[in-house]
Design a protein around this motif. Sequence first.
Motif, PDB file in Angstrom:
ATOM      1  N   LEU A 226      -1.432  41.960  -7.398  1.00 42.98           N
ATOM      2  CA  LEU A 226      -0.435  43.288  -7.438  1.00 42.98           C
ATOM      3  C   LEU A 226      -0.467  43.654  -9.327  1.00 42.98           C
ATOM      4  O   LEU A 226      -0.712  44.762  -9.180  1.00 42.98           O
ATOM      5  N   ILE A 227       0.433  43.031  -9.450  1.00 46.03           N
ATOM      6  CA  ILE A 227       0.829  43.765 -10.619  1.00 46.03           C
ATOM      7  C   ILE A 227      -0.121  43.575 -11.809  1.00 46.03           C
ATOM      8  O   ILE A 227      -0.568  44.795 -12.466  1.00 46.03           O
ATOM      9  N   PRO A 228      -1.277  42.781 -12.398  1.00 45.33           N
ATOM     10  CA  PRO A 228      -2.425  43.491 -13.259  1.00 45.33           C
ATOM     11  C   PRO A 228      -3.029  44.742 -12.355  1.00 45.33           C
ATOM     12  O   PRO A 228      -3.914  45.604 -13.371  1.00 45.33           O
ATOM     13  N   ALA A 229      -3.441  44.700 -11.012  1.00 40.64           N
ATOM     14  CA  ALA A 229      -3.706  45.553 -11.107  1.00 40.64           C
ATOM     15  C   ALA A 229      -2.685  47.036 -10.968  1.00 40.64           C
ATOM     16  O   ALA A 229      -4.156  48.127 -11.694  1.00 40.64           O
ATOM     17  N   LEU A 230      -1.935  47.427 -10.672  1.00 41.49           N
ATOM     18  CA  LEU A 230      -0.699  47.710 -11.069  1.00 41.49           C
ATOM     19  C   LEU A 230      -1.222  48.303 -12.656  1.00 41.49           C
ATOM     20  O   LEU A 230      -1.079  49.771 -12.962  1.00 41.49           O
ATOM     21  N   ILE A 231      -0.753  48.148 -13.612  1.00 42.68           N
ATOM     22  CA  ILE A 231      -1.302  48.124 -15.100  1.00 42.68           C
ATOM     23  C   ILE A 231      -2.469  48.644 -15.627  1.00 42.68           C
ATOM     24  O   ILE A 231      -2.021  49.535 -15.968  1.00 42.68           O
ATOM     25  N   ILE A 232      -3.458  48.107 -14.733  1.00 43.74           N
ATOM     26  CA  ILE A 232      -4.992  48.624 -15.463  1.00 43.74           C
ATOM     27  C   ILE A 232      -4.252  49.860 -14.798  1.00 43.74           C
ATOM     28  O   ILE A 232      -5.237  50.751 -15.271  1.00 43.74           O
ATOM     29  N   GLY A 233      -4.348  49.709 -13.438  1.00 43.14           N
ATOM     30  CA  GLY A 233      -4.147  51.614 -12.756  1.00 43.14           C
ATOM     31  C   GLY A 233      -3.298  52.630 -13.692  1.00 43.14           C
ATOM     32  O   GLY A 233      -3.861  54.035 -13.904  1.00 43.14           O
ATOM     33  N   VAL A 234      -2.029  52.686 -14.049  1.00 42.00           N
ATOM     34  CA  VAL A 234      -1.210  52.976 -14.655  1.00 42.00           C
ATOM     35  C   VAL A 234      -2.372  52.708 -16.374  1.00 42.00           C
ATOM     36  O   VAL A 234      -2.314  54.639 -17.099  1.00 42.00           O
ATOM     37  N   VAL A 235      -2.584  52.291 -16.961  1.00 43.34           N
ATOM     38  CA  VAL A 235      -3.344  52.821 -18.095  1.00 43.34           C
ATOM     39  C   VAL A 235      -4.010  53.077 -18.217  1.00 43.34           C
ATOM     40  O   VAL A 235      -4.445  54.203 -18.984  1.00 43.34           O
ATOM     41  N   LEU A 236      -4.823  53.110 -16.449  1.00 45.76           N
ATOM     42  CA  LEU A 236      -6.185  54.581 -16.391  1.00 45.76           C
ATOM     43  C   LEU A 236      -5.951  55.546 -16.721  1.00 45.76           C
ATOM     44  O   LEU A 236      -6.256  56.960 -16.740  1.00 45.76           O
ATOM     45  N   THR A 237      -4.659  56.568 -15.938  1.00 42.30           N
ATOM     46  CA  THR A 237      -3.966  57.369 -15.585  1.00 42.30           C
ATOM     47  C   THR A 237      -3.859  57.882 -16.737  1.00 42.30           C
ATOM     48  O   THR A 237      -3.727  58.825 -16.358  1.00 42.30           O
ATOM     49  N   VAL A 238      -3.138  57.081 -17.207  1.00 37.50           N
ATOM     50  CA  VAL A 238      -2.274  57.563 -18.656  1.00 37.50           C
ATOM     51  C   VAL A 238      -3.425  58.146 -19.609  1.00 37.50           C
ATOM     52  O   VAL A 238      -3.655  59.279 -20.535  1.00 37.50           O
ATOM     53  N   ILE A 239      -4.724  57.666 -19.760  1.00 34.66           N
ATOM     54  CA  ILE A 239      -5.896  57.840 -20.716  1.00 34.66           C
ATOM     55  C   ILE A 239      -6.736  58.677 -20.637  1.00 34.66           C
ATOM     56  O   ILE A 239      -6.939  60.382 -20.463  1.00 34.66           O
ATOM     57  N   ALA A 240      -6.799  58.594 -18.990  1.00 29.14           N
ATOM     58  CA  ALA A 240      -7.384  59.577 -17.968  1.00 29.14           C
ATOM     59  C   ALA A 240      -6.552  61.738 -18.214  1.00 29.14           C
ATOM     60  O   ALA A 240      -6.826  62.074 -18.616  1.00 29.14           O
TER      61      ALA A 240
END
Length: 347
Positions: A226-240
Amino acid sequence: MENTIERYIAAVVLQLPENERAEVAKELRSNIYDMLSDRPNDAEIEKVLRSMGSPTKLAEQYRQNPRYLISPQVYDEYIRLLKLLVPIVGIITVIVGAVSGVFETLQQSGPQVGRVLQVMFQSGIQSGVSGVMQTLVWTTIGFVIAERTGAFNRKKKEDWKVEDLPPLTTEKLIPISDPVAEIIGTMVFSAFLILGSTNQFAAVFTKTGPVNIAVPIFSDEFVRYLIPALIIGVVLTVIANAMKVFDRCWTNRVCLWSIIDNAVSAMMWVFLLMRENIFSSELVELLQEQTWSSGDVLHYISTGNTASIRLIISLVIVVISTIQIISVLYNRSKRDLPNSYINREQA
């Protein structure tokens, strides 16, 4: 040189406030056609447009409220940078302040939910306001110093070319509020999930007895994913969404990052939801001690029969992500203004 005049007018008025654009466009179009012959060729159109100067310089002449602390040559870049930095810095400092306040409170007074929420909001707001103010101050100081020392390589008005005019488009600018709200929502949601997965909300689920025993919400195995998935999701959302703030329209890179964000996030959530042991055995045992109605989600968690719920949620996520990707492609397809539309507007 198709639609050159309209492209020039658009390049000028898009740098003006919306309430001034229609009037300026009408006046500018009239002035341009007054200087042209009845059947102008490409060379004549280019000569007239070059004589009028660069769109940026001309827009500053039409502007009703001139700005001088930051000169017109770099003011638009200054505002563009602030629109990019202020939301991102504000969001990050709010999250950092809230999380640090929560951990400090937990260390001092233990898991008291009321106190934790109070400190979380207070610390987050204070940290966010401080971050935004410092961003405004230091960005302004940096631009003033850079301009006064000649660090900016200013272009002369003769440097612009007619070929550099942006294409016409019917699309509206992406509102700043949309990407900022998406970033805030994603980060707040992820922060709560991370806090919950690390047992910072343990006071909500406790076994009472001689002593209070904290009950973890998620299983250890699920938390590892869960935690790595959330971090990846936040990074992608911030970039987009940072790309949306920076470009303000559906450019190729905005569309690419938006599609990547939606597709990767959907795949990660489906992968997480397909795992059977999402909740900890301690939480399941605690819920089994209570009586739940058959329609209650907690009833299904207590029985461990969550396969149908997880499947439905996964399908909903896939459908929503597909709709969002189609919406991105549709917005991208609207960027080029059809010739029939331009001819109709000019008529």
